[in-house]
Design a protein around this motif. Structure first.
Motif, PDB file in Angstrom:
ATOM      1  N   ARG A   1      49.117  25.269  88.051  1.00 11.19           N
ATOM      2  CA  ARG A   1      48.960  26.951  88.035  1.00 11.19           C
ATOM      3  C   ARG A   1      50.118  27.419  87.322  1.00 11.19           C
ATOM      4  O   ARG A   1      51.154  27.336  87.833  1.00 11.19           O
ATOM      5  N   HIS A   2      49.768  28.339  86.291  1.00 12.34           N
ATOM      6  CA  HIS A   2      50.903  29.278  85.632  1.00 12.34           C
ATOM      7  C   HIS A   2      52.146  28.609  85.013  1.00 12.34           C
ATOM      8  O   HIS A   2      53.098  29.145  85.234  1.00 12.34           O
ATOM      9  N   PHE A   3      51.759  27.446  84.742  1.00 13.03           N
ATOM     10  CA  PHE A   3      52.813  26.631  84.241  1.00 13.03           C
ATOM     11  C   PHE A   3      53.730  27.652  83.254  1.00 13.03           C
ATOM     12  O   PHE A   3      54.974  27.579  83.216  1.00 13.03           O
ATOM     13  N   GLY A   4      52.973  28.221  82.255  1.00  8.63           N
ATOM     14  CA  GLY A   4      53.750  29.067  81.237  1.00  8.63           C
ATOM     15  C   GLY A   4      54.824  29.956  81.804  1.00  8.63           C
ATOM     16  O   GLY A   4      56.198  29.896  81.301  1.00  8.63           O
ATOM     17  N   VAL A   5      54.629  30.772  82.793  1.00  7.44           N
ATOM     18  CA  VAL A   5      55.600  31.539  83.474  1.00  7.44           C
ATOM     19  C   VAL A   5      56.503  30.927  84.355  1.00  7.44           C
ATOM     20  O   VAL A   5      57.624  31.177  84.539  1.00  7.44           O
ATOM     21  N   LYS A   6      55.958  29.712  85.131  1.00  4.59           N
ATOM     22  CA  LYS A   6      56.880  29.127  85.987  1.00  4.59           C
ATOM     23  C   LYS A   6      57.912  28.644  85.445  1.00  4.59           C
ATOM     24  O   LYS A   6      59.114  28.421  85.872  1.00  4.59           O
ATOM     25  N   ILE A   7      57.869  28.089  83.956  1.00  6.73           N
ATOM     26  CA  ILE A   7      58.892  27.275  83.559  1.00  6.73           C
ATOM     27  C   ILE A   7      59.964  28.335  83.423  1.00  6.73           C
ATOM     28  O   ILE A   7      61.206  28.046  83.281  1.00  6.73           O
TER      29      ILE A   7
ATOM     30  N   PHE B   1      68.211  45.961  96.767  1.00  8.76           N
ATOM     31  CA  PHE B   1      68.020  45.375  95.487  1.00  8.76           C
ATOM     32  C   PHE B   1      68.531  43.788  95.633  1.00  8.76           C
ATOM     33  O   PHE B   1      69.586  43.433  96.080  1.00  8.76           O
ATOM     34  N   ASP B   2      67.545  42.756  94.811  1.00  6.49           N
ATOM     35  CA  ASP B   2      68.231  41.637  94.779  1.00  6.49           C
ATOM     36  C   ASP B   2      67.414  40.932  93.811  1.00  6.49           C
ATOM     37  O   ASP B   2      66.424  41.139  93.431  1.00  6.49           O
ATOM     38  N   PHE B   3      67.955  39.576  93.226  1.00  6.66           N
ATOM     39  CA  PHE B   3      67.273  39.061  92.217  1.00  6.66           C
ATOM     40  C   PHE B   3      66.337  37.906  92.991  1.00  6.66           C
ATOM     41  O   PHE B   3      66.778  36.917  93.082  1.00  6.66           O
ATOM     42  N   GLY B   4      65.269  38.357  93.393  1.00  8.53           N
ATOM     43  CA  GLY B   4      64.352  37.505  93.744  1.00  8.53           C
ATOM     44  C   GLY B   4      63.438  36.561  92.945  1.00  8.53           C
ATOM     45  O   GLY B   4      62.604  35.824  93.249  1.00  8.53           O
ATOM     46  N   LEU B   5      63.861  36.943  91.861  1.00  3.80           N
ATOM     47  CA  LEU B   5      63.247  35.918  90.622  1.00  3.80           C
ATOM     48  C   LEU B   5      64.369  35.420  89.766  1.00  3.80           C
ATOM     49  O   LEU B   5      65.188  36.210  89.563  1.00  3.80           O
ATOM     50  N   VAL B   6      64.550  34.033  89.634  1.00  2.00           N
ATOM     51  CA  VAL B   6      65.405  33.646  88.827  1.00  2.00           C
ATOM     52  C   VAL B   6      64.900  33.039  87.597  1.00  2.00           C
ATOM     53  O   VAL B   6      63.915  32.245  87.659  1.00  2.00           O
ATOM     54  N   ARG B   7      65.607  33.508  86.583  1.00  6.65           N
ATOM     55  CA  ARG B   7      65.083  33.037  85.266  1.00  6.65           C
ATOM     56  C   ARG B   7      65.745  31.574  84.646  1.00  6.65           C
ATOM     57  O   ARG B   7      67.086  31.514  84.709  1.00  6.65           O
ATOM     58  N   ASN B   8      65.187  30.838  84.063  1.00  4.83           N
ATOM     59  CA  ASN B   8      65.757  29.738  83.465  1.00  4.83           C
ATOM     60  C   ASN B   8      66.098  30.015  82.092  1.00  4.83           C
ATOM     61  O   ASN B   8      65.165  30.496  81.366  1.00  4.83           O
TER      62      ASN B   8
ATOM     63  N   LYS C   1      50.639  36.811  86.458  1.00  2.17           N
ATOM     64  CA  LYS C   1      51.415  35.650  86.854  1.00  2.17           C
ATOM     65  C   LYS C   1      52.200  35.711  87.807  1.00  2.17           C
ATOM     66  O   LYS C   1      52.541  34.798  88.885  1.00  2.17           O
ATOM     67  N   ILE C   2      53.257  36.538  87.402  1.00  2.76           N
ATOM     68  CA  ILE C   2      54.250  36.893  88.411  1.00  2.76           C
ATOM     69  C   ILE C   2      53.947  37.397  89.552  1.00  2.76           C
ATOM     70  O   ILE C   2      54.487  37.073  90.671  1.00  2.76           O
ATOM     71  N   VAL C   3      52.919  38.343  89.937  1.00  2.00           N
ATOM     72  CA  VAL C   3      52.476  38.787  91.076  1.00  2.00           C
ATOM     73  C   VAL C   3      51.967  37.783  92.104  1.00  2.00           C
ATOM     74  O   VAL C   3      52.519  37.517  93.089  1.00  2.00           O
ATOM     75  N   ASN C   4      51.447  36.640  91.320  1.00  3.48           N
ATOM     76  CA  ASN C   4      50.664  35.520  91.969  1.00  3.48           C
ATOM     77  C   ASN C   4      51.735  34.792  92.586  1.00  3.48           C
ATOM     78  O   ASN C   4      51.772  34.246  93.712  1.00  3.48           O
TER      79      ASN C   4
END
Ligand code: AMP
Length: 476
Positions: free
Chosen positions: A320-326, A298-305, A355-358
Motif C-alpha cells: 500500500r502506498h508504495f510510491g510515496v513510502k519509498i 517542530f520536528d522531522f516526523g517524516l524522513v525522506r530517502n 498518501k502521506i496523511v494515511n
C-alpha cells in the motif's frame, strides 16, 4: 540555466553551476562551449552528474559556455528536446538554452512549417532559433530581438555564438535570471544565485525584465531593452516551491519568504496541536515559520530517502502506498498519540498528501491537520511550471472541505492570497499569480486544438527517442 564568459574553464564552471541548479530540472542536461571559431555541445538524458565526465567536459574547451537542465513543459522528455539547442545559420553557429514556456510557439511553428521549415524537436524553444535564422538583421542580437518580438510568454535565455554570450529576460520577467562576477571580474549568468555560491562568484544583480545583456566579444558588456515595456509579473511560485531556499530570487532570500509564508499561515489558520511536521523538503521552511508563530513544537516526523531514483523492482504483491513510502517514512516515536500539523508548500493533484496523511495515521497520529503555504492551485501554468491540466487540479473543482475529505485529514487550510502577498512583502499585481487566480498576464494564443496536434507530433518523436520518466512515473 547558466553561462560563463571569458574564463579558460568556462564549461567546468557551467557544469558546477548546473549542479547547483539540478532542482530546476532533472530530465536532461547539456552544455555548449564556444572557442572563438566553433561551438561544441554535449547533451544527455538524466542528471548533470550522469551526463558529464571529466573527459566529456575536456571536449568542451573554450572561453565561454552555456548550460541547461531541462524540466519539460512543452515537448516530451527526449534527447532531441534536450538543451542547449544548436544550429548553424548564415551568421554562423549558435546555441540557445531557454527557461520558461512560450504561449504562441505552436501557432508560430505551424506557420513556419507551412512555409517550409523543418523542425528537429517538439520543444517551443526551437521556434526562436527558426525566427533568428529567418531574420534579415545583420547581428545576432538584433536578429534575436526581432525573433523575440514575435514570441510571447515566458523566456529567460542564454545564447552563445563563437565569441559572445547573450542573456535575455522576457519583458514580464516571468522567470528569474541573475548576473554574477567570478574572482577576476568575469561575468556569469544563472537562474538562481545558489549557482554563484558554488563557483565563488558574487551576485551582482538580477537582469531586468526585458533586458538583453550582450557579453563580448572580449570584455565588452552592454545591455539594451529591445521590447515594448510590459508590467512585470515574476512567478510567485518560485518562492513557494521552485527555487532553492538558499537563493536570492527577484531580490529576496527565498528561505526567508518561505518562513514568512509559514508565519502568515499560522496567523490565519493555527490549530490546537502537539507537533508541526514538514513534508520534506519542500515544506520545511514554511513549517519552521508556522511552528514558531503557532508556538507548537517542530520536528522531522517524516524522513525522506534522498537516494530515490527510478525503482525498477516493485514487489509483485502491491504494497500500500508504495510510491510515496519509498520516498518518505514516518517517525513513529514522534507521531504516535500526537495531534500533528503537516505543512507542505503546495497541493496540486492531492494524491501525495492523501498518501502521506494515511501513512501518518498508520504511524499512530491522533489527529492530522494539513496546512498549505500557498492558496489553492486552481489553474494551470502556461509560463514554465509543470502543473497538470485543469481537470487534474483538484482545487479547481472541489471545495476545501471536499479536498479535506479526499486527503483524509481532520482539517485542511490554505494560505490566503493576501497572506502570500504579506509574506513576499509585495502589493497585489506585482507578481504572476495566475495559478491561484486564473488571471493570466499574457493571453494564451495556442488553443487546445493546436496543443492536441502537438501531442501527436510528440508521440511520433517518442517512438525513436530515448525517453526519461515523467514526473508522475517518477514520483509514483
Ligand atoms: P500532488 O498534490 O500529489 O500533485 O503533489 C504535491 C507535491 O508536489 C507538493 O509536495 C509539492 O512540493 C510538489 N510540487 C508542486 N508543484 C510541483 C511541480 N511543478 N513539479 C514537481 N513537484 C511539484
Amino acid at each position: 540555466m547558466a553561462a560563463v564568459h571569458r574564463h579558460p574553464e568556462a564549461s567546468n564552471l557551467v557544469y558546477l553551476a548546473l549542479y547547483a541548479l539540478q532542482h530546476r530540472g532533472q530530465e536532461s542536461a547539456g552544455i555548449a562551449a564556444g572557442n572563438g571559431s566553433r561551438i561544441r555541445r554535449r547533451v544527455g538524458m538524466g542528471h548533470v552528474a550522469d551526463v558529464f565526465t571529466p573527459e566529456r567536459l575536456d571536449e568542451l574547451s573554450g572561453a565561454h559556455a552555456i548550460g541547461h537542465v531541462r524540466y519539460g513543459t512543452a515537448g516530451v522528455s527526449t534527447l532531441e528536446n534536450a538543451q542547449p539547442l544548436r544550429m548553424t545559420h548564415r551568421r554562423g553557429p549558435v546555441a540557445l538554452a531557454h527557461n520558461g514556456n512560450l504561449v504562441n510557439a505552436l501557432s508560430l511553428r505551424e506557420r513556419l512549417v507551412e512555409e517550409g521549415s523543418i523542425f528537429r524537436t517538439s520543444s517551443d524553444t526551437e521556434v526562436i532559433l527558426h525566427l533568428v535564422a529567418r531574420s534579415r538583421q545583420s547581428t545576432l542580437e538584433d536578429a534575436l530581438a526581432e525573433a523575440l518580438n514575435q514570441v510571447s510568454g515566458a523566456y529567460s535565455l542564454v545564447v552563445a555564438d563563437e565569441a559572445r554570450v547573450i542573456a535575455v529576460r522576457d519583458p514580464h520577467g516571468f522567470r528569474p535570471l541573475s548576473l554574477g562576477r567570478l574572482p577576476g571580474g568575469m561575468p556569469v549568468v544563472a537562474s538562481e544565485s545558489c549557482a554563484f555560491d558554488l563557483i565563488d562568484a558574487v551576485f551582482e544583480r538580477d537582469l531586468a525584465p526585458g533586458e538583453m545583456l550582450v557579453l563580448g566579444p572580449g570584455e565588452e558588456e552592454r545591455s539594451f531593452f529591445p521590447f515594448a515595456p510590459a508590467d512585470p509579473s515574476p512567478c510567485i511560485f518560485e518562492y513557494v516551491y521552485f527555487s532553492r531556499p538558499d537563493s536570492y530570487v527577484f531580490g529576496r532570500p527565498v528561505g526567508e519568504v518561505r518562513r514568512a509564508l509559514g508565519i502568515e499561515l499560522a496567523r490565519e489558520h493555527s490549530v490546537e496541536a502537539d507537533l508541526v511536521v514538514p513534508v520534506p523538503d519542500s515544506g520545511v521552511p514554511a513549517a519552521i515559520g508556522f511552528a514558531r508563530e503557532a508556538e507548537i513544537p517542530f520536528d522531522f516526523g517524516l524522513v525522506r530517502n534522498h537516494y530515490v531514483g527510478r525503482t525498477f523492482i516493485e514487489p509483485a504483491q502491491s504494497i500500500r502506498h508504495f510510491g510515496v513510502k519509498i520516498k518518505l517514512n514516518p517517525v513513529r516515536s514522534l507521531i504516535a498519540g500526537r495531534r500533528v500539523v503537516l505543512v507542505d508548500d503546495s497541493l496540486v493533484r492531492g494524491t501525495t498528501m492523501n498518501k502521506i496523511v494515511n501513512m501518518v495515521r498508520q504511524a499512530g497520529a491522533k489527529e492530522v491537520h494539513v496546512r498549505i503555504s500557498c492558496p489553492p492551485t486552481i489553474s494551470p501554468c502556461y509560463y514554465g511550471v509543470d502543473t497538470p491540466s485543469r481537470d487534474e487540479l483538484r482545487a479547481a473543482s472541489s471545495s476545501v472541505d471536499e479536498l479535506r475529505n479526499y486527503i483524509g485529514a481532520d482539517s485542511l487550510a490554505y494560505q490566503s492570497l493576501d497572506g502570500m502577498y504579506r509574506a513576499v512583502g509585495t502589493e497585489h499585481g506585482e507578481f504572476c499569480v495566475a495559478c491561484y487566480t486564473e488571471d493570466y498576464p499574457v493571453p494564451i494564443s495556442d488553443g487546445a486544438e493546436l496543443r492536441k496536434r502537438m501531442r501527436l507530433i510528440d508521440e511520433s518523436l517518442e517512438d525513436i527517442s530515448e525517453r526519461s520518466l515523467s514526473r508522475e512515473e517518477r514520483d509514483g
